[in-house]
Design an enzyme around this catalytic site. Structure first.
Site, PDB file in Angstrom:
ATOM      1  CG  ASP A  44      -2.077  -1.100   1.222  1.00 52.32           C
ATOM      2  OD1 ASP A  44      -2.456  -1.355  -0.002  1.00 52.32           O
ATOM      3  OD2 ASP A  44      -2.667  -1.534   2.233  1.00 52.32           O
ATOM      4  CE1 TYR A  72       3.908  -6.445   4.512  1.00 53.38           C
ATOM      5  CE2 TYR A  72       3.422  -8.770   5.031  1.00 53.38           C
ATOM      6  CZ  TYR A  72       3.451  -8.071   4.250  1.00 53.38           C
ATOM      7  OH  TYR A  72       2.961  -8.093   2.978  1.00 53.38           O
ATOM      8  CG  ASP A  86      -4.699   2.422   5.758  1.00 55.60           C
ATOM      9  OD1 ASP A  86      -5.612   3.186   5.697  1.00 55.60           O
ATOM     10  OD2 ASP A  86      -3.949   2.045   4.822  1.00 55.60           O
ATOM     11  NE  ARG A 178      -4.882  -1.784   4.386  1.00 55.97           N
ATOM     12  CZ  ARG A 178      -5.931  -1.682   3.429  1.00 55.97           C
ATOM     13  NH1 ARG A 178      -6.952  -0.990   3.504  1.00 55.97           N
ATOM     14  NH2 ARG A 178      -5.646  -2.546   2.224  1.00 55.97           N
TER      15      ARG A 178
END
Length: 228
Positions: A44, A72, A86, A178
């Site tokens: 993203d 991540y 987010d 997310r």
């Protein structure tokens, strides 16, 4: 006369903040002066980290790279949420998280570890009935998205300073961090959203070995100038 081997190359790039993955591909494509360039797994715009970009004959390997395990790190904010989970959308107050303990958060994280059923966020690029759901979301149209199985092999809390928590997550292809923020916040009863995300690994490829985009573009252009 021996035929020249078809060109193919794989680039490990640290995607800049606020760039789309396609922005990076376009930049590399223009620098290489070839059309056949693609990336192996979208990040993203508000995420940074490892983006694998394949050029020439290496684009045939994109699916292989996309299918590999991802790692991540990032930050969730508890007590608040957003429509996109987010920082893209306006922050909404949900509940005071100050009574939560580290053990509370670890227990909730444990429920989101292993093979879980996950519903992707409405603001995502997946397709339902041939249309990307974020396009419907931007028009205010609600789309039913089915839950899908994903594998979260690691979900560690690496910093606990309410309302923020830092995390490390190792997961399968198709996992939305997310959505993990959303589900964690719902389980804790206070809401949550993702305020920062960095992809640190894809399979055996590490962010530590990635190049910054301006450095890579300069290197490509210098090499092409030498070949002229």
């Amino acid at each position: 006369m021996q035929e020249k081997e078809p060109y193919g190359e794989v680039f490990l790039i640290n995607k800049p903040l606020e760039w789309t993955s396609f922005d990076v591909v376009k930049k590399v494509r223009n620098a290489l002066r070839i059309k056949k360039v693609g990336h192996a797994g979208t990040l993203d715009p508000l995420a940074t980290g490892l983006l694998i970009v394949c050029a020439g004959k290496q684009t045939k390997s994109i699916e292989q790279y996309m299918g590999q395990e991802k790692e991540y790190t990032g930050t969730f904010v508890l007590g608040k949420t957003t429509e996109s989970f987010d920082r893209e959308k306006e922050v909404i107050e949900v509940a005071d998280p100050s009574d939560l303990s580290l053990e509370d958060v670890k227990d909730a994280a444990a429920k989101l570890t292993g093979e879980i059923m996950q519903i992707p966020p409405m603001h995502s690029a997946i397709k339902v009935d041939g249309k990307r759901v974020y396009e419907s979301a931007r028009k205010g149209i609600e789309v039913k998205i089915d839950a899908r199985p994903v594998q979260v092999s690691v979900f560690e809390i690496t910093r606990f300073e309410l309302p923020e928590i830092d995390f490390k997550i190792v997961c399968s292809k198709g996992t939305y961090i997310r959505s993990i923020a959303r589900d964690l916040g719902e389980d804790l009863g206070v809401g949550a959203y993702m305020s920062a995300l960095c992809r640190t690994r894809i399979g055996d490829f590490l962010l530590d070995n990635a190049m910054e985009l301006p450095e890579l573009i300069t290197k490509i252009k210098d090499r092409l100038d030498e070949d002229i």
